[in-house]
Design an enzyme around this catalytic site. Structure first.
Site, short mmCIF file in Angstrom:
data_model
loop_
_atom_site.label_atom_id
_atom_site.label_comp_id
_atom_site.label_asym_id
_atom_site.label_seq_id
_atom_site.Cartn_x
_atom_site.Cartn_y
_atom_site.Cartn_z
N CYS A 1 0.86 -1.22 0.04
CA CYS A 1 0.05 -0.02 0.02
C CYS A 1 0.89 1.23 -0.05
O CYS A 1 0.33 2.35 -0.26
CB CYS A 1 -0.93 -0.09 1.20
SG CYS A 1 -1.84 -1.60 1.28
N HIS B 1 -3.00 6.75 2.37
CA HIS B 1 -3.40 5.68 1.68
C HIS B 1 -4.83 5.19 2.28
O HIS B 1 -5.08 5.24 3.58
CB HIS B 1 -2.40 4.47 2.08
CG HIS B 1 -3.11 2.99 2.11
ND1 HIS B 1 -3.78 2.59 0.84
CD2 HIS B 1 -3.20 1.99 2.88
CE1 HIS B 1 -3.99 1.44 0.83
NE2 HIS B 1 -4.00 0.88 2.17
N ASN C 1 -10.39 -0.52 -0.10
CA ASN C 1 -8.91 -0.36 0.09
C ASN C 1 -8.37 -1.00 -1.11
O ASN C 1 -8.35 -2.10 -1.32
CB ASN C 1 -8.52 -1.11 1.33
CG ASN C 1 -7.01 -0.91 1.53
OD1 ASN C 1 -6.07 -1.04 0.63
ND2 ASN C 1 -6.57 -0.99 2.90
N1 COA Z 1 -18.45 -8.44 10.75
C1 COA Z 1 -18.80 -8.32 12.14
N2 COA Z 1 -18.12 -8.57 13.27
C2 COA Z 1 -17.01 -8.69 13.24
C3 COA Z 1 -15.95 -8.94 12.19
C4 COA Z 1 -16.81 -8.45 10.79
N3 COA Z 1 -16.35 -8.65 9.72
N4 COA Z 1 -14.96 -9.02 12.19
C5 COA Z 1 -14.82 -9.25 13.52
N5 COA Z 1 -16.08 -8.96 14.20
C6 COA Z 1 -16.31 -9.07 15.59
C7 COA Z 1 -15.39 -9.82 16.51
O1 COA Z 1 -15.85 -11.17 16.42
C8 COA Z 1 -15.51 -9.28 17.87
O2 COA Z 1 -16.56 -9.48 18.44
P1 COA Z 1 -16.56 -9.70 19.99
O3 COA Z 1 -16.22 -8.33 20.69
O4 COA Z 1 -17.88 -10.31 20.36
O5 COA Z 1 -15.39 -10.94 20.25
C9 COA Z 1 -15.49 -7.64 17.45
O6 COA Z 1 -15.90 -7.53 15.88
C10 COA Z 1 -14.00 -7.19 17.55
O7 COA Z 1 -13.16 -7.78 16.63
P2 COA Z 1 -11.68 -7.39 16.07
O8 COA Z 1 -11.10 -8.55 15.31
O9 COA Z 1 -10.81 -6.98 17.42
O10 COA Z 1 -12.21 -6.29 15.13
P3 COA Z 1 -11.43 -4.92 15.36
O11 COA Z 1 -12.36 -3.78 16.22
O12 COA Z 1 -10.10 -4.72 15.44
O13 COA Z 1 -11.89 -4.43 13.64
C11 COA Z 1 -10.74 -4.41 11.55
C12 COA Z 1 -11.51 -5.20 12.61
C13 COA Z 1 -10.21 -4.95 10.49
C14 COA Z 1 -11.95 -3.34 11.11
C15 COA Z 1 -9.79 -3.21 12.56
O14 COA Z 1 -8.81 -4.04 13.13
C16 COA Z 1 -8.94 -2.51 11.38
O15 COA Z 1 -9.63 -1.66 11.05
N6 COA Z 1 -7.63 -2.78 11.41
C17 COA Z 1 -6.87 -2.01 10.42
C18 COA Z 1 -6.86 -2.65 9.11
C19 COA Z 1 -6.58 -2.15 8.00
O16 COA Z 1 -6.54 -0.97 7.74
N7 COA Z 1 -6.12 -2.76 7.01
C20 COA Z 1 -5.34 -2.20 5.80
C21 COA Z 1 -3.88 -1.88 5.83
S1 COA Z 1 -3.22 -1.60 4.28
#
Ligand code: COA
Length: 334
Positions: free
Chosen positions: A123, A259, A290
């Site tokens: 990215c 990005h 993304n």
């Molecule tokens: N839909 C619904 N619920 C989801 C889910 C989805 N797709 N993915 C995870 N969850 C749930 C989990 O089960 C968890 O539930 P719980 O609290 O009941 O156990 C909760 O959401 C939190 O899970 P988690 O994995 O900690 O999610 P998060 O808050 O970290 O969000 C992202 C996930 C990916 C949105 C976040 O981590 C993020 O934005 N990361 C950066 C990713 C990014 O920018 N990548 C590109 C880089 S170039």
């Protein structure tokens, strides 16, 4: 006796001359993503800011999209394809380790006198390309160069992976870089942290997939929280270093184009920088998803076309992603 070698000498300054973009036709809604994962439109909007994204057609390639964006940028620059000396294609989704996507793109757009190479900086690839193209033009290795950011991430995403399926998308953006009478590309601040290589990686290598008779094709996998923490804590510092190196104050910016990883990361960067509310920050992710290396040139092209940011204005670009790698610079908008 050692002979005297004539060395190349380039332009004093380089600039972005034009932009081009390609957005695939097919719109993929959050509802369609939720056919494969246990999630909701509301959750995806809330956690990523993505409302919809675009996927390329099955037979549409990285080369097709990259060539379309490059051809548009080239046409808008008024530079003849035969005057392009280097084609840099930033991507990680061209399905052939060799030959490069860049060589084929160069041929397709008529840049028959150009060198060509792919940049695998995920990215951050587009900002790496801007830094390299600037140095090629100023170092005398190229009068004109094209930098393309292009990805077909839909080919490398597991639609059943709840942690990543909603994020990634397809598209291409491009710029032509050439000589300038005035400074228009600031120093590139770049770096990497391979100790975090597993933060965004592939589920397995293609060799392991072949050797183990794997059933699920290798796909991107991401430690979402690790990536989030790194981006939010480190990228504002990188942005500050790029501004300082360019001698530009935050308040003098006309645009910030990070990005498009995730809307919450964009919000957090704006907040950490204390970005004044009248300076636009790219939010292209809402309808684009993304698109990795393509996201910055796609956002720049759209914001210029919509009149959200001024031609000739000053923008901070900042790319970051798998590696982990990053690159940032201040540029004059075309
Ligand atoms: N839909 C619904 N619920 C989801 C889910 C989805 N797709 N993915 C995870 N969850 C749930 C989990 O089960 C968890 O539930 P719980 O609290 O009941 O156990 C909760 O959401 C939190 O899970 P988690 O994995 O900690 O999610 P998060 O808050 O970290 O969000 C992202 C996930 C990916 C949105 C976040 O981590 C993020 O934005 N990361 C950066 C990713 C990014 O920018 N990548 C590109 C880089 S170039």
């Amino acid at each position: 006796m050692s002979a005297t070698i004539t060395t190349a000498s380039g332009a004093k300054f380089a600039r972005i001359l034009s932009t081009g973009s390609y957005r695939p036709e097919r719109i993929v809604t959050n509802a369609e993503i939720c056919e494969h994962i246990d999630s909701t439109d509301e959750w995806i909007r809330d956690r990523s800011g993505i409302i919809e994204r675009r996927y390329a057609a099955l037979d549409e390639t990285v080369v097709d999209m990259g060539a379309a964006a490059a051809a548009q940028a080239l046409e808008r620059s008024g530079i003849a394809p035969t005057d392009i000396a280097m084609v840099l294609t930033a991507n990680v989704t061209h399905p052939y380790p060799t030959p490069s996507a860049a060589a084929e793109v160069a041929y397709r757009i008529g840049a028959v006198n150009a060198g060509a190479l792919d940049i695998a900086a995920a990215c951050a690839g587009f900002c790496y390309g801007i830094g390299i193209a600037n140095d090629l033009v100023c170092g005398g290795s190229a009068k004109y160069a094209i930098v393309i950011g292009v990805e077909k991430l839909s080919d490398w995403t597991n639609p059943k992976d709840r942690g990543s399926a909603f994020i990634f998308a397809d598209g291409a953006g491009a710029v032509v870089i050439g000589p300038s009478d005035t400074p228009a590309i600031g120093p590139t601040i770049w770096g990497s942290d391979g100790s975090q290589k597993d933060a965004i990686t592939m589920t397995q290598s293609l060799i392991d997939y072949r050797n183990t008779g794997g059933e699920i094709f290798p796909a991107l996998t991401m430690q979402g929280q690790q990536v989030f923490r790194w981006a939010v804590s480190e990228m504002p510092k990188v942005a500050g270093r790029a501004l300082q190196a360019a001698g530009v104050a935050l308040v003098d910016l006309d645009a910030v184009i990070p990005h498009q990883a995730n809307m919450r990361i964009t919000d957090a960067i704006a907040k950490a920088l204390k970005l004044p509310s009248d300076i636009p920050i790219a939010r292209d992710i809402a309808y684009t998803g993304n698109t990795s290396a393509a996201s910055i040139p796609l956002a720049m092209d759209r914001m210029l076309a919509a009149g959200e940011i001024p031609s000739g204005g000053t923008a901070l670009l900042i790319g970051f992603g798998a590696g982990l790698v990053y690159a940032a610079q201040v540029v004059t908008l075309p």
